[in-house]
Design a protein around this motif. Structure first.
Motif, mmCIF file in Angstrom:
data_model
loop_
_atom_site.group_PDB
_atom_site.id
_atom_site.type_symbol
_atom_site.label_atom_id
_atom_site.label_comp_id
_atom_site.label_asym_id
_atom_site.label_seq_id
_atom_site.Cartn_x
_atom_site.Cartn_y
_atom_site.Cartn_z
ATOM 1 N N VAL A 33 8.031 9.555 3.427
ATOM 2 C CA VAL A 33 9.323 8.953 3.099
ATOM 3 C C VAL A 33 9.826 9.444 1.740
ATOM 4 O O VAL A 33 11.019 9.718 1.570
ATOM 5 N N CYS A 34 8.912 9.639 0.769
ATOM 6 C CA CYS A 34 9.356 10.115 -0.546
ATOM 7 C C CYS A 34 9.976 11.497 -0.436
ATOM 8 O O CYS A 34 10.884 11.847 -1.185
ATOM 9 N N ALA A 35 9.504 12.309 0.525
ATOM 10 C CA ALA A 35 10.068 13.647 0.709
ATOM 11 C C ALA A 35 11.525 13.551 1.155
ATOM 12 O O ALA A 35 12.368 14.353 0.758
ATOM 13 N N CYS A 80 0.819 -1.207 0.000
ATOM 14 C CA CYS A 80 0.000 0.000 0.000
ATOM 15 C C CYS A 80 0.860 1.267 0.000
ATOM 16 O O CYS A 80 2.006 1.251 0.442
ATOM 17 N N ALA A 81 0.262 2.355 -0.458
ATOM 18 C CA ALA A 81 0.910 3.664 -0.319
ATOM 19 C C ALA A 81 1.124 3.917 1.172
ATOM 20 O O ALA A 81 0.206 3.762 1.967
ATOM 21 N N GLY A 82 2.349 4.259 1.541
ATOM 22 C CA GLY A 82 2.644 4.550 2.943
ATOM 23 C C GLY A 82 2.958 3.324 3.786
ATOM 24 O O GLY A 82 3.185 3.437 4.991
ATOM 25 N N CYS A 83 2.994 2.149 3.167
ATOM 26 C CA CYS A 83 3.285 0.933 3.943
ATOM 27 C C CYS A 83 4.692 1.013 4.536
ATOM 28 O O CYS A 83 5.658 1.328 3.841
ATOM 29 N N LEU A 102 -4.182 8.591 -3.288
ATOM 30 C CA LEU A 102 -3.867 7.394 -2.491
ATOM 31 C C LEU A 102 -2.845 7.714 -1.396
ATOM 32 O O LEU A 102 -2.603 6.907 -0.506
ATOM 33 N N CYS A 103 -2.223 8.899 -1.444
ATOM 34 C CA CYS A 103 -1.133 9.234 -0.508
ATOM 35 C C CYS A 103 -1.578 9.075 0.946
ATOM 36 O O CYS A 103 -2.611 9.583 1.355
ATOM 37 N N ALA A 104 -0.758 8.345 1.712
ATOM 38 C CA ALA A 104 -1.067 8.122 3.124
ATOM 39 C C ALA A 104 -0.253 9.054 4.020
ATOM 40 O O ALA A 104 -0.346 8.977 5.246
ATOM 41 N N GLY A 129 8.729 3.234 -5.676
ATOM 42 C CA GLY A 129 7.592 2.371 -6.019
ATOM 43 C C GLY A 129 6.331 2.585 -5.213
ATOM 44 O O GLY A 129 5.515 1.665 -5.078
ATOM 45 N N CYS A 130 6.112 3.792 -4.681
ATOM 46 C CA CYS A 130 4.861 4.029 -3.957
ATOM 47 C C CYS A 130 3.715 4.162 -4.961
ATOM 48 O O CYS A 130 3.805 4.948 -5.906
ATOM 49 N N PRO A 131 2.605 3.428 -4.776
ATOM 50 C CA PRO A 131 1.504 3.502 -5.749
ATOM 51 C C PRO A 131 0.784 4.848 -5.751
ATOM 52 O O PRO A 131 -0.050 5.075 -6.627
ATOM 53 N N ALA A 132 1.096 5.738 -4.809
ATOM 54 C CA ALA A 132 0.475 7.066 -4.836
ATOM 55 C C ALA A 132 1.244 8.023 -5.739
ATOM 56 O O ALA A 132 0.832 9.160 -5.922
ATOM 57 N N ILE A 133 2.391 7.580 -6.260
ATOM 58 C CA ILE A 133 3.165 8.467 -7.136
ATOM 59 C C ILE A 133 2.972 8.019 -8.587
ATOM 60 O O ILE A 133 3.324 6.896 -8.954
ATOM 61 N N ALA A 134 2.355 8.900 -9.381
ATOM 62 C CA ALA A 134 2.131 8.610 -10.804
ATOM 63 C C ALA A 134 3.044 9.506 -11.617
ATOM 64 O O ALA A 134 3.516 10.532 -11.126
ATOM 65 N N THR A 170 3.537 13.047 -9.994
ATOM 66 C CA THR A 170 2.474 13.734 -9.258
ATOM 67 C C THR A 170 2.024 12.768 -8.181
ATOM 68 O O THR A 170 2.167 11.552 -8.336
ATOM 69 N N ILE A 171 1.496 13.305 -7.111
ATOM 70 C CA ILE A 171 1.037 12.442 -6.014
ATOM 71 C C ILE A 171 -0.480 12.404 -6.037
ATOM 72 O O ILE A 171 -1.147 13.437 -6.082
ATOM 73 N N THR A 172 -1.026 11.188 -6.039
ATOM 74 C CA THR A 172 -2.476 11.020 -6.184
ATOM 75 C C THR A 172 -3.152 10.969 -4.813
ATOM 76 O O THR A 172 -2.484 11.008 -3.781
HETATM 77 S S1 SF4 Z 1 4.158 10.544 1.383
HETATM 78 FE FE1 SF4 Z 1 5.069 9.877 -0.527
HETATM 79 S S2 SF4 Z 1 5.734 7.765 -0.155
HETATM 80 FE FE2 SF4 Z 1 4.319 8.299 1.501
HETATM 81 S S3 SF4 Z 1 2.325 7.609 0.766
HETATM 82 FE FE3 SF4 Z 1 2.491 9.739 0.130
HETATM 83 S S4 SF4 Z 1 3.337 9.633 -1.928
HETATM 84 FE FE4 SF4 Z 1 3.681 7.623 -0.999
#
Ligand code: SF4
Ligand code: SF4
Lengths: 194, 589
Positions: free
Chosen positions: B573-575, B351-354, B567-569, B551-556, B563-565
């Motif tokens: 971590v991506c930051a 999942c996003a944010g797992c 789904l972002c939790a 590989g976060c599924p919230a990043i398209a 872009t961040i969709t």
């Molecule tokens: S903060 Fe970044 S890595 Fe975390 S869920 Fe959102 S897009 Fe994914």
């Protein structure tokens, strides 16, 4: 054939294919029909490609054979392409006109077809589509896309649309009944040929 | 009762309420998990229900309750029965007083499993009855009856549905939930319950003596039945029987096997009346072997003749194809439909944010040429991230890692294991690793829940199956008690600290434990935890692609730009990964 009306619902884990299949199953019970269905649980639900088979009037197994479904409902356009072989030539597809690109496509640099290309590739089917996300937002929640899709497909399902709508009321969480009823109506009214 | 639309596992759970059980235990495992999940949530009938720490434990709990005269249920998936096989084998000797049903769900096609083993083999091995339903309704009915059958023969009874029963829905007719409760009483009887050799030899004879009566009874009960309609026949079991009924012509005889052991006389009588018999079943050729044993002049086809596939799941189309190969004419022909080629796959993904993704990212960064034995849980999906080198069975990451290290392999060995799996069978591996001086790093991916099977609580969660508070087990204390001296706990959302902790561990020798702790995003969301979503500042983003590999599924991506969709939790971590500082929480710079 087997005498059942076979519907395949496909989408992405998390989009609510199971709830959509519950609505149709509940509607079958309300109309005193037998029903068999099969769904995906477990790991595949984590964002993977998922399918629900529903056989209205089914008496035996729950699996639909490829090439024999009466109706394919796709919550994602790419999944419509993946599962179209479940329909016979010229079969009926009701699909969301949007797709979510699989993350593995980005990570592995794979080619993914775009919306226009997929719609063209599905052109030989009896195709109708809706913008499920836009209609769900209009209904009040992006989570209601599954019920938008059911509404859109309801024209082709051999159950009274009133029964299906009542089944929606019974199956969705109490707090979201109004949103989902709106979603069903919006989907039912908006569907058109692509 | 009127018909209801229910999942196989829901119907099975309700059957247990109808049979008036008083104890239920199990360990989650797809496709069996929903049974205990339903029993622990229902309020129609109060009784003891627990998620046990592993299948062996669960089995012994339910067995002993049945010794005390109550009816008990134990649930697991097929591979779980390997863990419980030790008590299973001898429970056939001790027998039971109260009805003891062992629900073991098999998984043809290994939809969510590591193999395609057949639990009917275990029933045969232990010499206990096994019921094999062909539909949701039959699963319900067999489940109800299994308890009485268990009491009649004083033996555990295996009920073995497959994925296509557990996870199919149908209109089902249920019975009423029974109200009465039994109270267990342990009766001292060492000859029955203390299986020293002198007792075991006698108990073994008693077990063998029961067999012929069991076989007859299963036919009398109608579990195994047949109709003679011609000089050729099909014998089928389980869900394959439903597929056969869809396509069998009127002039072909049909025998349905729904219970084992099969009565040879009944079977021989049927087989002898036919020129050819085709056996159709999923998994192992259990019925086919029985048919071959009784057949004299009848020609038998099935898996052993290559007519029916050995591997995977059957379907109406594959059953029809097998019939055609054996010279039968199925009433339906299925079109030869092939999927469109070249559609990009959509495998399941963390999942996003797992928290697992962040942990794997840091692990791979610090241990570039490391070897990564892993285990069974959502984190097995780390395979896609190149973070999983081995998975064999529950708890094997630490032991496999130890074996690799002891082989003389010089690269760093970093084992990953979830909290639930560590408590299931990981602890003995850790104890052994410290005791025998393995040179490994053990990362416990502690998300406080058994996530993959549907978010069941475990001893680290702090609540029981029925929601009672329980003291959350300290993984740190367990690891220290096993003898580990380097035991560090980190928050995987704090990427710099996580990297630093991995680096410290890399510098040392011996068994080093890192506990990476953050609740599963799904259970966190259910608990009401909300984190601010992140966005990409398009002006600052250089399009370097560092976030792509995460590989976060919230990043398209569109035209190479992220872009961040929605789904972002909000894990953030991506930051931390973005070298240009282009990813922020919304509205913040
Ligand atoms: S903060 Fe970044 S890595 Fe975390 S869920 Fe959102 S897009 Fe994914
Ligand atoms: S369910 Fe929880 S543990 Fe499993 S992938 Fe999602 S966030 Fe991770």
């Amino acid at each position: 054939m087997s005498g059942s009306f076979d519907i395949l619902i496909v989408g992405i884990g998390g989009q609510g294919t199971v709830l959509a299949s519950n609505v149709l199953g509940e509607a079958c019970i309300m109309e005193n029909r037998t029903v068999r269905s099969a769904e995906t649980h477990g790991m595949a639900q984590r964002g993977g490609s998922v399918e629900s088979h529903i056989r209205i009037g089914g008496q035996h197994g729950s699996l639909i054979a490829p090439g024999t479904a009466e109706l394919l409902i796709a919550f994602d356009l790419l999944e419509a392409l993946r599962y179209r072989h479940y329909l016979p030539p010229g079969g009926r597809l009701v699909t969301n006109r949007r797709l979510v690109v699989p993350t593995s496509v980005y990570m592995q640099g794979l080619d993914a077809p775009d919306e226009e290309a997929i719609i063209a590739a599905l052109g030989d089917l009896d195709l109708s589509c809706v913008d499920a996300a836009a209609l769900a937002r209009e209904a009040g929640s992006p989570l209601a896309q599954n019920i938008v899709m059911l509404g859109a497909a309801s024209h082709h399902i051999p159950l009274a649309s009133g029964t299906v709508l009542e089944a929606v009321r019974r199956c969705v969480p109490k707090k979201t009944v109004d949103i989902n009823v709106r979603a069903f109506q919006l989907g039912r009214d908006a569907v058109k040929r692509c | 009762m009127a018909a209801q639309y229910l999942l196989g596992n829901e119907a099975i759970a309700h059957a247990c309420l109808e049979a008036a059980i008083d104890v239920a235990s199990g360990y989650p495992g797809t496709p069996s998990s929903e049974v205990i999940d339903i029993l622990r949530m229902q309020d129609e009938r109060p009784f003891h229900v627990e998620w046990s720490v592993n299948e062996k434990v669960a089995f012994e709990i339910a067995l002993a309750a049945a010794w005390c005269g109550v009816r008990s249920l134990c649930t697991m998936k097929h591979v779980g029965l390997n863990v419980a096989a030790d008590p299973l084998m001898t429970s056939a000797y001790t027998g039971v007083t109260g009805g003891f049903a062992l629900l073991v769900a098999d998984d043809p096609f290994a939809h969510s499993s590591q193999n395609e083993q057949d639990s009917r083999r275990y029933a045969h091995f232990a010499r206990i009855p096994c019921l094999d339903p062909a539909s949701v309704q039959e699963a319900h009915d067999m489940m109800v009856e299994s308890f009485a059958l268990s009491e009649e023969f004083g033996l555990p009874v295996i009920v073995r549905p497959t994925t296509r029963i557990c996870h199919s829905k149908s209109d089902v007719r249920l019975g009423d939930v029974r109200g009465e409760h039994r109270t267990g009483t342990f009766r001292h009887d060492p000859k029955q319950y203390v299986t020293i050799p002198a007792h075991a030899r006698l108990l073994h004879r008693h077990l063998n003596d029961k067999q012929s009566r069991i076989k007859k009874r299963l036919v009398e009960r109608g579990f195994n039945h047949h109709t003679i309609r011609g000089e050729t026949a099909i014998v089928a079991s389980g869900v394959a029987a439903a597929y056969v009924q869809e396509v069998i012509p009127d002039n072909v005889s049909f025998a349905k096997v729904g219970a084992y052991p099969i009565d040879e006389e009944w079977l021989k009588d049927f087989v002898d009346q036919h020129r050819t018999v085709l056996v159709i079943e999923e998994l192992a050729p259990v019925v086919e072997e029985a048919v071959r044993q009784v057949a004299t002049t009848t020609e038998v086809s099935g898996k052993m003749t290559g007519t029916v596939p050995y591997e995977g799941e059957l379907s109406p189309a594959s059953v029809a194809a097998a019939m055609r190969r054996a010279g039968f004419a199925p009433t339906e022909t299925f079109p030869d439909a092939t999927p469109v080629q070249g559609v990009p796959p959509r495998p399941p993904i963390l999942c996003a944010g797992c928290m697992h993704r962040a942990t794997f990212f840091a692990m791979k960064k610090v241990f570039r040429d490391g070897i990564f034995p892993s285990d069974i849980g959502c984190y097995t999906l780390g395979l896609q991230l190149g973070a999983v080198d081995t998975t064999i069975c529950m708890g094997a990451s630490i032991t496999v890692g130890s074996g690799i290290a002891h082989s003389g392999e010089e690269r760093d060995v970093v084992c990953t294991i979830g909290d639930s799996t560590f408590l299931h069978t990981g602890i003995p591996g850790l104890l052994n690793a410290v005791y025998n001086g393995a040179n490994i790093i053990v990362v416990i991916l502690d998300n406080r829940i058994t996530a993959m099977t549907g978010h069941q609580p475990n001893p680290a969660t702090g609540v029981t199956a029925t929601g009672e508070p329980s003291p959350p087990t300290s993984l740190e204390a367990i690891c220290r008690a096993c003898g580990a001296t380097f035991v560090e706990t980190v928050d995987p959302y704090d990427l710099p600290l996580l990297l630093e902790t991995f680096r410290q561990a890399k510098e040392r020798k011996g068994v080093r434990v890192i506990i990476s702790r953050q609740p599963c995003v799904i259970s966190a969301r259910r608990a009401g935890i909300r984190r601010k979503p992140y966005t990409v500042d398009t002006e600052q983003c250089t399009g370097c692609g560092a976030c792509r590999a995460f590989g976060c599924p919230a990043i398209a991506f569109a035209d190479g730009r992220p872009t961040i969709t929605d789904l972002c939790a909000g894990c953030g971590v991506c930051a931390d990964i973005c070298p240009s500082g282009a990813i922020h929480t919304e509205g913040r710079r």
